[in-house]
Design a protein around this motif. Structure first.
Motif, PDB file in Angstrom:
ATOM      1  N   UNK A 153       3.240  -4.780   2.868  1.00  0.00           N
ATOM      2  CA  UNK A 153       4.272  -3.744   3.188  1.00  0.00           C
ATOM      3  C   UNK A 153       3.484  -2.481   2.996  1.00  0.00           C
ATOM      4  N   UNK A 154       3.739  -1.432   3.735  1.00  0.00           N
ATOM      5  CA  UNK A 154       3.185  -0.034   3.738  1.00  0.00           C
ATOM      6  C   UNK A 154       4.383   1.012   3.479  1.00  0.00           C
ATOM      7  N   UNK A 155       4.203   1.847   2.466  1.00  0.00           N
ATOM      8  CA  UNK A 155       5.073   2.980   2.062  1.00  0.00           C
ATOM      9  C   UNK A 155       4.202   4.175   2.193  1.00  0.00           C
ATOM     10  N   UNK A 156       4.950   5.171   3.221  1.00  0.00           N
ATOM     11  CA  UNK A 156       4.188   6.595   3.265  1.00  0.00           C
ATOM     12  C   UNK A 156       5.097   7.474   2.717  1.00  0.00           C
ATOM     13  N   UNK A 157       4.454   8.052   1.489  1.00  0.00           N
ATOM     14  CA  UNK A 157       5.136   9.287   0.955  1.00  0.00           C
ATOM     15  C   UNK A 157       4.568  10.516   1.014  1.00  0.00           C
TER      16      UNK A 157
ATOM     17  N   UNK B  47       0.848  -1.155  -0.037  1.00  0.00           N
ATOM     18  CA  UNK B  47      -0.054   0.108   0.072  1.00  0.00           C
ATOM     19  C   UNK B  47       0.879   1.350  -0.041  1.00  0.00           C
ATOM     20  N   UNK B  48       0.596   2.022  -0.933  1.00  0.00           N
ATOM     21  CA  UNK B  48       1.628   3.260  -1.125  1.00  0.00           C
ATOM     22  C   UNK B  48       0.940   4.625  -0.993  1.00  0.00           C
ATOM     23  N   UNK B  49       1.043   5.105   0.064  1.00  0.00           N
ATOM     24  CA  UNK B  49       0.354   6.285   0.266  1.00  0.00           C
ATOM     25  C   UNK B  49       1.239   7.469  -0.392  1.00  0.00           C
ATOM     26  N   UNK B  50       0.490   8.232  -1.012  1.00  0.00           N
ATOM     27  CA  UNK B  50       1.119   9.401  -1.835  1.00  0.00           C
ATOM     28  C   UNK B  50       1.539   8.876  -2.997  1.00  0.00           C
ATOM     29  N   UNK B  51       1.112   7.772  -3.598  1.00  0.00           N
ATOM     30  CA  UNK B  51       1.509   7.173  -4.930  1.00  0.00           C
ATOM     31  C   UNK B  51       1.160   8.042  -6.133  1.00  0.00           C
ATOM     32  N   UNK B  52       0.347   8.983  -5.868  1.00  0.00           N
ATOM     33  CA  UNK B  52       0.039   9.863  -7.231  1.00  0.00           C
ATOM     34  C   UNK B  52       0.819  11.210  -7.165  1.00  0.00           C
ATOM     35  N   UNK B  53       1.819  11.183  -6.489  1.00  0.00           N
ATOM     36  CA  UNK B  53       2.788  12.420  -6.423  1.00  0.00           C
ATOM     37  C   UNK B  53       3.963  12.047  -7.208  1.00  0.00           C
ATOM     38  N   UNK B  54       4.828  13.013  -7.245  1.00  0.00           N
ATOM     39  CA  UNK B  54       5.896  13.041  -7.884  1.00  0.00           C
ATOM     40  C   UNK B  54       6.789  11.908  -7.605  1.00  0.00           C
ATOM     41  N   UNK B  55       7.385  11.472  -6.369  1.00  0.00           N
ATOM     42  CA  UNK B  55       8.195  10.479  -5.949  1.00  0.00           C
ATOM     43  C   UNK B  55       7.204   9.228  -6.131  1.00  0.00           C
ATOM     44  N   UNK B  56       6.041   9.092  -6.036  1.00  0.00           N
ATOM     45  CA  UNK B  56       4.984   8.160  -5.762  1.00  0.00           C
ATOM     46  C   UNK B  56       5.135   7.174  -7.306  1.00  0.00           C
ATOM     47  N   UNK B  57       4.926   7.953  -8.492  1.00  0.00           N
ATOM     48  CA  UNK B  57       4.854   7.299  -9.760  1.00  0.00           C
ATOM     49  C   UNK B  57       6.155   6.409  -9.810  1.00  0.00           C
TER      50      UNK B  57
ATOM     51  N   UNK C 159       8.013   1.643   5.486  1.00  0.00           N
ATOM     52  CA  UNK C 159       8.872   2.577   5.087  1.00  0.00           C
ATOM     53  C   UNK C 159       8.555   4.169   5.169  1.00  0.00           C
ATOM     54  N   UNK C 160       9.045   5.000   5.702  1.00  0.00           N
ATOM     55  CA  UNK C 160       8.615   6.493   6.031  1.00  0.00           C
ATOM     56  C   UNK C 160       9.495   7.259   5.146  1.00  0.00           C
ATOM     57  N   UNK C 161       9.017   8.102   4.170  1.00  0.00           N
ATOM     58  CA  UNK C 161       9.807   8.861   3.337  1.00  0.00           C
ATOM     59  C   UNK C 161       9.986  10.193   4.231  1.00  0.00           C
ATOM     60  N   UNK C 162      10.772  10.698   4.635  1.00  0.00           N
ATOM     61  CA  UNK C 162      10.763  11.951   5.320  1.00  0.00           C
ATOM     62  C   UNK C 162      11.380  13.104   4.538  1.00  0.00           C
ATOM     63  N   UNK C 163      12.336  13.985   5.208  1.00  0.00           N
ATOM     64  CA  UNK C 163      12.720  14.956   4.351  1.00  0.00           C
ATOM     65  C   UNK C 163      14.242  15.401   4.905  1.00  0.00           C
ATOM     66  N   UNK C 164      15.269  15.517   4.174  1.00  0.00           N
ATOM     67  CA  UNK C 164      16.629  15.825   4.545  1.00  0.00           C
ATOM     68  C   UNK C 164      16.365  17.237   5.209  1.00  0.00           C
ATOM     69  N   UNK C 165      17.240  17.285   6.386  1.00  0.00           N
ATOM     70  CA  UNK C 165      17.097  18.626   7.116  1.00  0.00           C
ATOM     71  C   UNK C 165      15.998  18.577   8.112  1.00  0.00           C
TER      72      UNK C 165
END
Length: 418
Positions: free
Chosen positions: A137-141, A69-79, A198-204
């Motif tokens: 599996x869960x990916x959070x974007x 399950x890919x949350x945020x799949x329709x976004x930039x990184x998601x595709x 897997x959680x995609x966060x942000x540098x900084x």
């Protein structure tokens, strides 16, 4: 025809005969279950995603055993993440809100029925549980990349599927970047069958950052690791690619107004990364033997740029002479502040910020580069691409005379003397 029918009807009897069965085995050994065959063994270690049944040669028509399950799949990184998952034979569940057209472009990335759009309400816990019910599996974007169906800036209230870097009337930084991420981790823990988160966060991202978004991201990381100590956190830098929201945004502005505002003196350092490399890092973390579980990775490109140097790269790509208007940070904040102040005080939506985004301006006041002792691409076995070249080739669409218009210094060939 009758002979063909007899042959078909005789197949079970043939298999029941011991001598026939042994002769078949001598040609190609087989087992009652594909799990026992070495050629169908799981490619993912038990510590990571358990004994998943893998069938096929590894292409899009194979079965990887992963249901993500890919949350945020329709976004930039998601595709890019969906494409990588689908081409290895995974089933991808795509939660979305809004128009049915939002996830339509993703369905072509996998085999028939393997990419499954599922409408959901991010404020409804039952709805979230429904889209995670069959997953392992869960990916959070959510909150890292921006919805690009309507261009770089989009519209208010339509951004949640893939997040925004500014507040809207419907969703705040804290709700999108912190609260929802924690809710997903909590539901994944209760699920019982989720083997990787897997959680995609942000540098900084830091609790002491001057940026609200980066503080919210840091709070989410801390809460997720508290809820799921085996979760993997990936912290990509500013991502560059065909649908990005930095070089595209600058190029559009420069083409429309013939100049580019440079916040401060352009000396802030960043470490931009190619979006395909970040997607590869997500898959590498998912497919490893579990060594990435419970760890935090900082994903920056191989080169550090100042804001001014990155803008020069953009101008080089669109083949326009660079014109800048330097705007000091205090003045830039004054220009950007009215929208944030009026956001929830007026009865109508306000324009979406492009260059003058208050939280981004605040974030740009400090350098954002990979920490010295951090885990990086190298620890995932990935060598990131340099930006100059193919990763920024999409900028040719902004050349006023077509893709072959003009030339750059780097493309000029010095004649060889005899």
């Amino acid at each position: 025809m009758m002979q063909a029918c007899r042959r078909r009807l005789s197949v079970p009897q043939l298999l029941d005969h011991p001598s026939s069965l042994s002769s078949l085995r001598s040609i190609r050994p087989f087992h009652d279950s594909g799990i026992e065959s070495p050629s169908y063994g799981s490619t993912l270690a038990p510590k990571g995603v358990g004994h998943l049944v893998r069938k096929g040669t590894g292409g899009r028509s194979s079965v990887s055993g992963i249901v993500a399950t890919v949350f945020g799949a329709t976004g930039f990184l998601g595709r890019y993440v969906v494409q990588q998952l689908a081409k290895m034979g995974s089933q991808v569940l795509v939660p979305f809100r809004g128009s049915e057209d939002s996830p339509r472009h993703l369905k072509l990335m996998g085999d028939l029925g393997q990419v499954v759009p599922m409408k959901y309400d991010p404020r409804n816990e039952s709805s979230i549980k429904a889209v995670m019910a069959k997953a392992n599996v869960v990916l959070n974007l959510i909150g890292r990349t921006e919805r690009i169906m309507r261009g770089v800036s989009g519209h208010d209230g339509l951004a949640l599927v893939a997040g925004r870097e500014y507040d809207t009337r419907n969703y705040s930084f804290e709700e999108v970047n912190r609260d929802m991420a924690v809710q997903l981790a909590t539901i994944a823990k209760e699920h019982g069958g989720i083997m990787r988160f897997i959680q995609v966060s942000c540098l900084g991202a830091s609790l002491s950052s001057p940026s609200r978004m980066l503080r919210a991201k840091a709070a989410a990381e801390e809460a997720i690791l508290g809820e799921l100590p085996e979760a993997t956190i990936l912290k990509p830098a500013t991502m560059i690619g065909t649908e990005d929201r930095i070089l595209n945004k600058w190029a559009r502005f420069a083409k429309k107004w013939t100049f580019l505002p440079l916040i401060g003196d352009g000396s802030t350092k960043i470490q931009p990364v190619y979006v395909v490399d970040v997607a590869a890092a997500v898959i590498a973390a998912l497919k490893d033997d579990g060594t990435s579980m419970g760890k935090v990775y900082e994903l920056g490109g191989p080169e550090i740029y100042t804001i001014h140097e990155l803008a020069e790269l953009m101008y080089d790509g669109i083949r326009e002479y660079p014109h800048y208007v330097k705007i000091p940070f205090p003045i830039a904040k004054v220009i950007a502040s009215p929208r944030d102040y009026l956001l929830n005080k007026v009865p109508f939506p306000l324009p979406s910020p492009t260059i003058f985004n208050l939280d981004q301006i605040i974030a740009q006041s400090v350098d954002t580069v990979v920490s010295e002792n951090a885990l990086t691409f190298a620890d995932l076995g990935i060598v990131p691409h340099k930006l100059k070249g193919y990763p920024v080739e999409f900028l040719i669409q902004y050349r006023k005379g077509g893709p072959q218009y003009g030339s750059t210094v780097s493309e000029k060939i010095t004649p060889v003397e005899d």
